[in-house]
Design a protein around this motif. Structure first.
Motif, PDB file in Angstrom:
ATOM      1  N   LEU A  14      29.504-142.641 -65.150  1.00  0.00           N
ATOM      2  CA  LEU A  14      30.942-142.400 -65.211  1.00  0.00           C
ATOM      3  C   LEU A  14      31.740-143.690 -65.002  1.00  0.00           C
ATOM      4  N   ALA A  15      31.188-144.608 -64.227  1.00  0.00           N
ATOM      5  CA  ALA A  15      31.884-145.854 -63.924  1.00  0.00           C
ATOM      6  C   ALA A  15      31.702-146.905 -65.012  1.00  0.00           C
ATOM      7  N   ALA A  16      31.031-146.572 -66.064  1.00  0.00           N
ATOM      8  CA  ALA A  16      30.724-147.545 -67.121  1.00  0.00           C
ATOM      9  C   ALA A  16      31.913-147.818 -68.038  1.00  0.00           C
ATOM     10  N   MET A  17      33.097-147.336 -67.686  1.00  0.00           N
ATOM     11  CA  MET A  17      34.265-147.532 -68.536  1.00  0.00           C
ATOM     12  C   MET A  17      35.274-148.451 -67.858  1.00  0.00           C
ATOM     13  N   VAL A  18      35.715-149.451 -68.567  1.00  0.00           N
ATOM     14  CA  VAL A  18      36.836-150.280 -68.131  1.00  0.00           C
ATOM     15  C   VAL A  18      37.912-150.094 -69.197  1.00  0.00           C
ATOM     16  N   PRO A  19      39.088-149.682 -68.785  1.00  0.00           N
ATOM     17  CA  PRO A  19      40.135-149.444 -69.786  1.00  0.00           C
ATOM     18  C   PRO A  19      40.556-150.727 -70.484  1.00  0.00           C
TER      19      PRO A  19
ATOM     20  N   TYR B 197      43.234-153.117 -71.498  1.00  0.00           N
ATOM     21  CA  TYR B 197      44.564-153.428 -70.961  1.00  0.00           C
ATOM     22  C   TYR B 197      45.674-153.153 -71.972  1.00  0.00           C
ATOM     23  N   LYS B 198      45.449-153.498 -73.201  1.00  0.00           N
ATOM     24  CA  LYS B 198      46.490-153.337 -74.223  1.00  0.00           C
ATOM     25  C   LYS B 198      46.652-151.895 -74.685  1.00  0.00           C
ATOM     26  N   ASN B 199      45.672-151.056 -74.383  1.00  0.00           N
ATOM     27  CA  ASN B 199      45.711-149.653 -74.816  1.00  0.00           C
ATOM     28  C   ASN B 199      45.523-148.702 -73.640  1.00  0.00           C
ATOM     29  N   ARG B 200      46.166-149.006 -72.521  1.00  0.00           N
ATOM     30  CA  ARG B 200      45.990-148.184 -71.319  1.00  0.00           C
ATOM     31  C   ARG B 200      46.420-146.744 -71.542  1.00  0.00           C
ATOM     32  N   GLU B 201      47.467-146.544 -72.299  1.00  0.00           N
ATOM     33  CA  GLU B 201      47.936-145.181 -72.560  1.00  0.00           C
ATOM     34  C   GLU B 201      46.870-144.372 -73.301  1.00  0.00           C
ATOM     35  N   ARG B 202      46.191-145.018 -74.229  1.00  0.00           N
ATOM     36  CA  ARG B 202      45.136-144.353 -74.989  1.00  0.00           C
ATOM     37  C   ARG B 202      43.988-143.925 -74.069  1.00  0.00           C
ATOM     38  N   ASP B 203      43.692-144.763 -73.079  1.00  0.00           N
ATOM     39  CA  ASP B 203      42.568-144.497 -72.178  1.00  0.00           C
ATOM     40  C   ASP B 203      42.935-143.626 -70.985  1.00  0.00           C
ATOM     41  N   ALA B 204      44.212-143.300 -70.816  1.00  0.00           N
ATOM     42  CA  ALA B 204      44.691-142.607 -69.619  1.00  0.00           C
ATOM     43  C   ALA B 204      43.972-141.281 -69.376  1.00  0.00           C
ATOM     44  N   ASP B 205      43.845-140.463 -70.398  1.00  0.00           N
ATOM     45  CA  ASP B 205      43.195-139.157 -70.216  1.00  0.00           C
ATOM     46  C   ASP B 205      41.729-139.309 -69.817  1.00  0.00           C
ATOM     47  N   GLU B 206      41.044-140.252 -70.441  1.00  0.00           N
ATOM     48  CA  GLU B 206      39.631-140.457 -70.116  1.00  0.00           C
ATOM     49  C   GLU B 206      39.470-140.961 -68.683  1.00  0.00           C
ATOM     50  N   LEU B 207      40.333-141.857 -68.256  1.00  0.00           N
ATOM     51  CA  LEU B 207      40.277-142.341 -66.875  1.00  0.00           C
ATOM     52  C   LEU B 207      40.528-141.206 -65.881  1.00  0.00           C
TER      53      LEU B 207
ATOM     54  N   ASN C 206      40.007-138.038 -66.409  1.00  0.00           N
ATOM     55  CA  ASN C 206      38.838-137.155 -66.494  1.00  0.00           C
ATOM     56  C   ASN C 206      37.683-137.707 -65.664  1.00  0.00           C
ATOM     57  N   ARG C 207      37.427-139.003 -65.784  1.00  0.00           N
ATOM     58  CA  ARG C 207      36.340-139.617 -65.019  1.00  0.00           C
ATOM     59  C   ARG C 207      36.643-139.602 -63.523  1.00  0.00           C
ATOM     60  N   SER C 208      37.887-139.815 -63.159  1.00  0.00           N
ATOM     61  CA  SER C 208      38.276-139.761 -61.754  1.00  0.00           C
ATOM     62  C   SER C 208      37.991-138.373 -61.174  1.00  0.00           C
ATOM     63  N   ALA C 209      38.366-137.341 -61.916  1.00  0.00           N
ATOM     64  CA  ALA C 209      38.134-135.968 -61.457  1.00  0.00           C
ATOM     65  C   ALA C 209      36.637-135.668 -61.331  1.00  0.00           C
ATOM     66  N   LYS C 210      35.850-136.113 -62.313  1.00  0.00           N
ATOM     67  CA  LYS C 210      34.399-135.879 -62.251  1.00  0.00           C
ATOM     68  C   LYS C 210      33.768-136.632 -61.079  1.00  0.00           C
ATOM     69  N   LEU C 211      34.215-137.863 -60.834  1.00  0.00           N
ATOM     70  CA  LEU C 211      33.694-138.637 -59.705  1.00  0.00           C
ATOM     71  C   LEU C 211      34.066-137.965 -58.389  1.00  0.00           C
TER      72      LEU C 211
ATOM     73  N   TYR D 256      39.668-145.192 -60.252  1.00  0.00           N
ATOM     74  CA  TYR D 256      40.065-144.669 -61.558  1.00  0.00           C
ATOM     75  C   TYR D 256      41.407-143.960 -61.466  1.00  0.00           C
ATOM     76  N   SER D 257      41.651-143.283 -60.368  1.00  0.00           N
ATOM     77  CA  SER D 257      42.936-142.632 -60.153  1.00  0.00           C
ATOM     78  C   SER D 257      44.044-143.669 -59.999  1.00  0.00           C
ATOM     79  N   LYS D 258      43.736-144.764 -59.318  1.00  0.00           N
ATOM     80  CA  LYS D 258      44.700-145.845 -59.105  1.00  0.00           C
ATOM     81  C   LYS D 258      45.158-146.434 -60.440  1.00  0.00           C
ATOM     82  N   SER D 259      44.275-146.490 -61.397  1.00  0.00           N
ATOM     83  CA  SER D 259      44.636-147.016 -62.710  1.00  0.00           C
ATOM     84  C   SER D 259      45.760-146.193 -63.329  1.00  0.00           C
ATOM     85  N   GLN D 260      45.756-144.901 -63.059  1.00  0.00           N
ATOM     86  CA  GLN D 260      46.793-144.030 -63.598  1.00  0.00           C
ATOM     87  C   GLN D 260      48.157-144.307 -62.978  1.00  0.00           C
TER      88      GLN D 260
END
Length: 107
Positions: free
Chosen positions: A27-32, A34-44, A46-51, A74-78
């Motif tokens: 689950l931690a294998a994802m780094v958002p 930077y230029k597309n943080r909005e695109r990655d927001a849902d996945e981050l 989701n991973r935060s909730a699963k963790l 991952y939650s902090k990124s949001q």
């Protein structure tokens, strides 16, 4: 006999240390991006909730705490959607440190 059934269901409700470590590292294998943080927001999120869910089921407290730390990252990124490049770099650094803590707890 009832207590045996209860113990069996409790065992199913917990996750072994080894299994939790593998799941958390996957689950931690994802780094958002930077230029597309909005695109990655849902996945981050989701991973935060699963963790966080995984942290609550781990039989080993140290591993559970480390997994919870990753969930927090991952939650902090949001919360930092308007971050600067420097803030994002600090987030990445802190996430790597949390992954290192998890690896240490898993050994």
């Amino acid at each position: 006999m009832t207590s045996g059934c209860k113990e069996g269901s409790q065992a199913q409700a917990t996750t072994s240390k080894a299994k939790a470590c593998v799941q958390a590292l996957n689950l931690a294998a994802m780094v958002p991006d930077y230029k597309n943080r909005e695109r990655d927001a849902d996945e981050l999120q989701n991973r935060s909730a699963k963790l966080r869910e995984l942290a609550g089921t781990v039989s080993d407290k140290n591993v559970g705490d480390a997994v919870g730390g990753l969930a927090d990252q991952y939650s902090k990124s949001q919360r930092n959607k308007r971050e600067t490049v420097e803030t994002f770099a600090h987030w990445v650094r802190d996430t790597v440190r949390n992954i290192d803590k998890l690896k240490e707890a898993c050994i």
